[in-house]
Scaffold this motif. Structure first.
Motif, mmCIF file in Angstrom:
data_model
loop_
_atom_site.group_PDB
_atom_site.id
_atom_site.type_symbol
_atom_site.label_atom_id
_atom_site.label_comp_id
_atom_site.label_asym_id
_atom_site.label_seq_id
_atom_site.Cartn_x
_atom_site.Cartn_y
_atom_site.Cartn_z
ATOM 1 N N ASP A 131 0.836 -1.209 0.000
ATOM 2 C CA ASP A 131 0.000 0.000 0.000
ATOM 3 C C ASP A 131 0.865 1.252 0.000
ATOM 4 N N ASN A 132 2.025 1.210 0.650
ATOM 5 C CA ASN A 132 2.925 2.363 0.630
ATOM 6 C C ASN A 132 3.523 2.576 -0.755
ATOM 7 N N ILE A 133 3.823 1.487 -1.463
ATOM 8 C CA ILE A 133 4.362 1.604 -2.818
ATOM 9 C C ILE A 133 3.342 2.280 -3.728
ATOM 10 N N ARG A 134 2.075 1.946 -3.558
ATOM 11 C CA ARG A 134 1.035 2.531 -4.420
ATOM 12 C C ARG A 134 0.817 4.008 -4.133
ATOM 13 N N LYS A 135 1.353 4.508 -3.040
ATOM 14 C CA LYS A 135 1.227 5.926 -2.716
ATOM 15 C C LYS A 135 2.365 6.765 -3.290
ATOM 16 N N LEU A 136 3.281 6.123 -4.024
ATOM 17 C CA LEU A 136 4.450 6.842 -4.508
ATOM 18 C C LEU A 136 4.084 7.991 -5.432
ATOM 19 N N HIS A 137 2.975 7.879 -6.154
ATOM 20 C CA HIS A 137 2.705 8.847 -7.212
ATOM 21 C C HIS A 137 1.431 9.666 -7.015
ATOM 22 N N ILE A 138 0.491 9.173 -6.237
ATOM 23 C CA ILE A 138 -0.741 9.931 -6.012
ATOM 24 C C ILE A 138 -1.358 9.467 -4.702
ATOM 25 N N SER A 139 -2.041 10.374 -4.039
ATOM 26 C CA SER A 139 -2.661 10.056 -2.759
ATOM 27 C C SER A 139 -3.695 8.943 -2.919
ATOM 28 N N GLU A 140 -3.534 7.879 -2.145
ATOM 29 C CA GLU A 140 -4.498 6.784 -2.193
ATOM 30 C C GLU A 140 -5.860 7.234 -1.671
ATOM 31 N N GLU A 141 -5.855 8.171 -0.727
ATOM 32 C CA GLU A 141 -7.131 8.692 -0.222
ATOM 33 C C GLU A 141 -7.920 9.389 -1.331
ATOM 34 N N LYS A 142 -7.201 10.100 -2.198
ATOM 35 C CA LYS A 142 -7.841 10.781 -3.326
ATOM 36 C C LYS A 142 -8.470 9.777 -4.286
ATOM 37 N N VAL A 143 -7.750 8.699 -4.540
ATOM 38 C CA VAL A 143 -8.264 7.658 -5.426
ATOM 39 C C VAL A 143 -9.478 6.982 -4.805
ATOM 40 N N GLU A 144 -9.398 6.668 -3.525
ATOM 41 C CA GLU A 144 -10.495 5.959 -2.869
ATOM 42 C C GLU A 144 -11.756 6.815 -2.791
ATOM 43 N N THR A 145 -11.591 8.110 -2.563
ATOM 44 C CA THR A 145 -12.751 9.012 -2.540
ATOM 45 C C THR A 145 -13.431 9.045 -3.896
ATOM 46 N N ALA A 146 -12.632 9.131 -4.961
ATOM 47 C CA ALA A 146 -13.194 9.141 -6.314
ATOM 48 C C ALA A 146 -13.874 7.810 -6.634
ATOM 49 N N LEU A 147 -13.271 6.714 -6.182
ATOM 50 C CA LEU A 147 -13.862 5.400 -6.416
ATOM 51 C C LEU A 147 -15.234 5.292 -5.747
ATOM 52 N N ARG A 148 -15.314 5.735 -4.498
ATOM 53 C CA ARG A 148 -16.597 5.685 -3.789
ATOM 54 C C ARG A 148 -17.659 6.506 -4.522
ATOM 55 N N ASP A 149 -17.257 7.684 -4.999
ATOM 56 C CA ASP A 149 -18.200 8.552 -5.695
ATOM 57 C C ASP A 149 -18.713 7.892 -6.983
ATOM 58 N N MET A 150 -17.815 7.245 -7.736
ATOM 59 C CA MET A 150 -18.199 6.657 -9.013
ATOM 60 C C MET A 150 -19.039 5.389 -8.837
ATOM 61 N N VAL A 151 -18.697 4.583 -7.854
ATOM 62 C CA VAL A 151 -19.434 3.332 -7.630
ATOM 63 C C VAL A 151 -20.768 3.602 -6.946
ATOM 64 N N LEU A 300 -7.527 11.693 -12.371
ATOM 65 C CA LEU A 300 -7.098 12.292 -11.112
ATOM 66 C C LEU A 300 -5.691 12.839 -11.303
ATOM 67 N N GLU A 301 -5.586 14.140 -11.282
ATOM 68 C CA GLU A 301 -4.308 14.791 -11.543
ATOM 69 C C GLU A 301 -3.322 14.500 -10.421
ATOM 70 N N PRO A 302 -2.047 14.356 -10.755
ATOM 71 C CA PRO A 302 -1.041 13.986 -9.757
ATOM 72 C C PRO A 302 -0.665 15.136 -8.844
ATOM 73 N N GLU A 303 -0.086 14.758 -7.707
ATOM 74 C CA GLU A 303 0.535 15.761 -6.865
ATOM 75 C C GLU A 303 1.794 16.256 -7.570
ATOM 76 N N SER A 304 2.299 17.375 -7.146
ATOM 77 C CA SER A 304 3.490 17.935 -7.781
ATOM 78 C C SER A 304 4.675 17.000 -7.574
ATOM 79 N N GLY A 305 5.550 16.967 -8.562
ATOM 80 C CA GLY A 305 6.733 16.112 -8.472
ATOM 81 C C GLY A 305 7.230 15.763 -9.847
ATOM 82 N N ALA A 306 8.505 15.448 -9.931
ATOM 83 C CA ALA A 306 9.115 15.159 -11.227
ATOM 84 C C ALA A 306 8.549 13.900 -11.854
ATOM 85 N N GLU A 307 8.148 12.935 -11.013
ATOM 86 C CA GLU A 307 7.645 11.680 -11.538
ATOM 87 C C GLU A 307 6.214 11.444 -11.074
#
Length: 337
Positions: A131-151, A300-307
């Motif tokens: 779960d920490n690896i999946r947070k490397l590029h975007i907030s998992e909370e942001k993804v989960e909130t969007a998922l709840r809204d869509m489902v 879902l747009e990414p947080e700031s960062g080079a990658e």
């Protein structure tokens, strides 16, 4: 009416392009899925310049197509265009009992098995911190909130989570399903998922080991199927989508979460990404081929960062219930008393 077809010169060009043993072998291999030049050189035991030359001729004839993902070029049998049907016909006419073709298919299986083993080893090493690896590029909370809204929060009878990993989606949607099932190929991941479900007190979800390309489940048994950040690890994601669609009940839904197209090629080596994201059109085409229709997408747009990466959510629905609704209702015979 004149039957549509190829001009004489075009037909001769197509036949010339395919009328060579190595190029015919390439067509058969590419009919099995997308492959890189490196894959093909390993399978055919020929030099990269030679393979590239053959691929160029097949591409110019309209029999195959090429697309770029970062530093890697992928090839596949053309799916659209005037020569696409002829390419498929040529492959169908080639006997898969032929000794050369059989040997090529065996080497193809070895290449894919080696990649799968490498990916499995990666998953095993990182199961606990997944779960920490999946947070490397975007907030998992942001993804989960969007998922709840869509489902949404409408209850469903059954949920299937493919590539369940740590079982996070079985926890996220615990409030809307009556029965849940998580499938994953990694025993280490399944151990983590079971521990997480037990810790959360969720007894209505079960975990099972299985292959996402060959699920050990009955057809059409689930109202909601989810694939969360799995497809970019697969060589043939469209096959996984077809298998997932097989699990969806008429009128049911499939939710896919994955990366939008990007060019961070280092993810291939560091995290074994086989694909550098998916476009809306590519995903829509695969879902349509699987008998599903995209009803909603969200980037879902990414947080700031080079990658930093953009995450996309696709929500698709099985259309069979709509087709059934369009049929006239059967007449009920009146009953005389």
């Amino acid at each position: 009416m004149v039957k549509p077809g190829f001009s004489l010169n075009k037909l001769v060009d197509i036949l010339k392009a395919s009328a060579e043993p190595t190029r015919m072998r390439l067509l058969v291999l590419l009919s099995s899925g997308d492959l890189t030049v490196s894959d093909l050189t390993e399978i055919l035991s020929q030099s990269q310049p030679r393979i590239s030359r053959h691929l160029k001729l097949l591409s110019e004839a309209g029999l195959i197509e090429r697309y770029q993902e970062g530093a890697w070029a992928w090839f596949r049998l053309r799916r659209e265009g005037e020569a696409a049907g002829l390419a498929r016909k040529l492959v169908e006419e080639a006997s898969h009992a032929d000794a050369v073709i059989t040997r090529d298919q065996g080497r193809l299986a070895q290449v894919r098995a080696a990649r799968a083993e490498k990916a499995m080893a990666y998953f095993s090493r990182n199961a606990v911190g997944w779960d920490n690896i999946r947070k490397l590029h975007i907030s998992e909370e942001k993804v989960e909130t969007a998922l709840r809204d869509m489902v949404g929060d409408q209850p469903v009878d059954s949920l299937l989570d493919l590539g369940t990993g740590t079982g996070r989606l079985l926890q996220l949607f615990e409030g809307i399903y009556r029965h849940g099932m998580g499938i994953d190929a990694s025993r280490e991941m399944l151990a983590v998922a079971r521990a997480n479900l037990e810790k959360s007190g969720i007894s209505k979800a079960s975990i099972r080991q299985g292959d996402i390309f060959n699920l050990p489940l009955e057809n059409g048994g689930y109202d909601l199927v989810t694939i969360h950040q799995v497809l970019h690890y697969l060589e043939d994601p469209h096959l996984a989508i077809s298998e997932a669609a097989r699990m969806v009940r008429p009128g049911g839904r499939l939710v896919i979460v994955d990366f939008a197209p990007h060019g961070i090629d280092s993810l291939r080596g560091e995290h074994l990404h086989a694909r550098l994201g998916f476009s809306h059109q590519m995903m829509a085409d695969w879902l349509e081929q699987a008998g599903l229709e995209v009803v909603k997408t969200r980037d879902l747009e990414p947080e700031s960062g080079a990658e930093a990466l953009t995450v996309t959510i696709w929500l698709a629905r099985d259309r069979r219930i709509e087709m059934a609704d369009e049929q006239p209702a059967p007449k009920i015979a009146s009953r005389r008393v």
